[in-house]
Design an enzyme around this catalytic site. Structure first.
Site, PDB file in Angstrom:
ATOM      1  N   HIS A 100     -36.963  32.568  42.521  1.00 60.24           N
ATOM      2  CA  HIS A 100     -38.163  33.295  42.064  1.00 60.24           C
ATOM      3  C   HIS A 100     -39.468  32.963  42.780  1.00 60.24           C
ATOM      4  CE1 HIS A 100     -40.261  35.875  39.275  1.00 60.24           C
ATOM      5  NE2 HIS A 100     -40.796  34.914  38.547  1.00 60.24           N
TER       6      HIS A 100
ATOM      7  N   ASP B 285     -32.621  38.660  42.431  1.00 59.74           N
ATOM      8  CA  ASP B 285     -33.507  39.244  43.452  1.00 59.74           C
ATOM      9  C   ASP B 285     -32.765  39.540  44.758  1.00 59.74           C
ATOM     10  OD1 ASP B 285     -35.507  39.209  41.580  1.00 59.74           O
ATOM     11  OD2 ASP B 285     -36.973  38.164  42.817  1.00 59.74           O
TER      12      ASP B 285
ATOM     13  N   ASN C 209     -35.845  39.257  38.341  1.00 62.01           N
ATOM     14  CA  ASN C 209     -36.843  40.213  37.838  1.00 62.01           C
ATOM     15  C   ASN C 209     -36.888  41.498  38.661  1.00 62.01           C
ATOM     16  OD1 ASN C 209     -38.065  38.392  39.848  1.00 62.01           O
ATOM     17  ND2 ASN C 209     -39.952  39.539  39.477  1.00 62.01           N
ATOM     18  N   HIS C 210     -36.385  41.451  39.911  1.00 63.85           N
ATOM     19  CA  HIS C 210     -36.354  42.682  40.721  1.00 63.85           C
ATOM     20  C   HIS C 210     -35.132  43.550  40.414  1.00 63.85           C
ATOM     21  CE1 HIS C 210     -39.811  42.480  43.547  1.00 63.85           C
ATOM     22  NE2 HIS C 210     -39.822  41.245  43.089  1.00 63.85           N
TER      23      HIS C 210
END
Length: 305
Positions: A236, A79, A111-112
């Site tokens: 996260h 991220d 996840n980004h």
């Protein structure tokens, strides 16, 4: 001074590279990242960092607190982009450091680091604004596909962006994933980047994020035991105090974006591990520059004077 050192200096002043320089840097980075394992081995001493989210001046603060790379060995748990105002400069600086000092900085995927997510949460728009086309976004998102999914420090600390997966019992199962792709909507690779530990869940639960799972203490205990690891380090999730232990110190969340989104008021932390894996959390506040919010717009020309 090499081109790369000049570029690192420029990026440290928060000045973006030219499009052709970004393209060349990404090609060099790809050659390095393609050789890394899905579970990248990392030696201690090392400093673990959580989400940065384009908060460039806060990342500069992080380097002030933790020491410069390559003097300090760093592991960033994903991220790097989205939400902050300087995703381009943040990611390119980390990537340039990776190319310059490949053994002193490890970057794992969050996840980004995904085409779909960056089109919604800011990185795509920022690239368009700063370069006038989506080419730089394309070069960077192609790099995301090559990033490692996790790391293990001295075979004892498992580092991952999000968390565990019901499809994964062992580190060897992570090693068999074909990671060179956009983050899927479900399955093991998705779960590693999206899942969260949760106190009120025993076993597995549905995630409110719409991807990944919630997992409880028993899941962590059995994973750590099966893989002979001491604990899991992950990022996260925003933690107001900068870090948070759960399940009798079997998993820790490290969050490295202070005053997240320039308004959350949280502190950030990094986790320093010495050669014997002794732990020290370094907690830090937002940089003065960045606490002001968006970058100053250049004044509009006074056409009417």
């Amino acid at each position: 001074m090499s081109d790369l050192d000049r570029q690192i200096g420029q990026l440290k002043r928060c000045e973006p590279l030219s499009e052709s320089e970004v393209k060349a840097l990404c090609l060099k980075a790809m050659e390095i990242l393609v050789e890394e394992s899905n579970v990248q081995r990392v030696d201690a001493p090392v400093t673990l960092c959580g989400d940065i989210h384009g908060q460039f001046y806060d990342m500069m603060e992080l380097f002030k607190v933790g020491g410069d790379c390559p003097k300090t060995n760093y592991l960033f748990m994903g991220d790097f982009v989205d939400r902050g105002y300087y995703s381009v400069e943040t990611f390119l600086l980390l990537l340039a450091l990776k190319v310059r000092y490949p053994d002193r900085i490890t970057l794992i995927r969050g996840n980004h680091e995904s085409r779909q997510i960056t089109q919604v949460y800011g990185f795509y728009d920022e690239c368009l604004r700063k370069y006038g086309s989506s080419n730089v976004w394309r070069y960077c998102t192609d790099i995301f596909d090559y990033m490692s999914l996790s790391a293990v420090v001295e075979n004892k600390i498992f580092c991952v962006h999000g968390g565990l997966s019901p499809a994964i019992m062992t580190l060897d199962q992570i090693r068999t994933i074909d990671r060179k792709q956009e983050v899927p909507h479900d399955g093991a690779m998705c779960d590693l980047l999206w899942s969260d530990p949760e106190d009120i869940v025993d076993g597995w639960g549905l995630s409110p994020r719409g991807a990944g799972f919630l997992f409880g203490g028993s899941v962590v205990t059995s994973f750590n035991h099966s893989n002979n690891i001491d604990y899991i380090a992950r990022a996260h999730q925003l933690v107001m105090e900068g870090y948070k232990w759960m399940f009798d110190s079997q998993i820790v969340t490290v969050w490295s974006a202070p005053n997240y989104c320039y308004r959350c008021g949280n502190v950030a932390s990094i986790l320093e591990l010495d050669e014997n894996l002794n732990k020290e959390f370094r907690v830090f506040d937002a940089a003065q520059q960045d606490s002001r919010g968006p970058p100053a717009k250049k004044p509009a020309p006074d056409y009417f004077l």
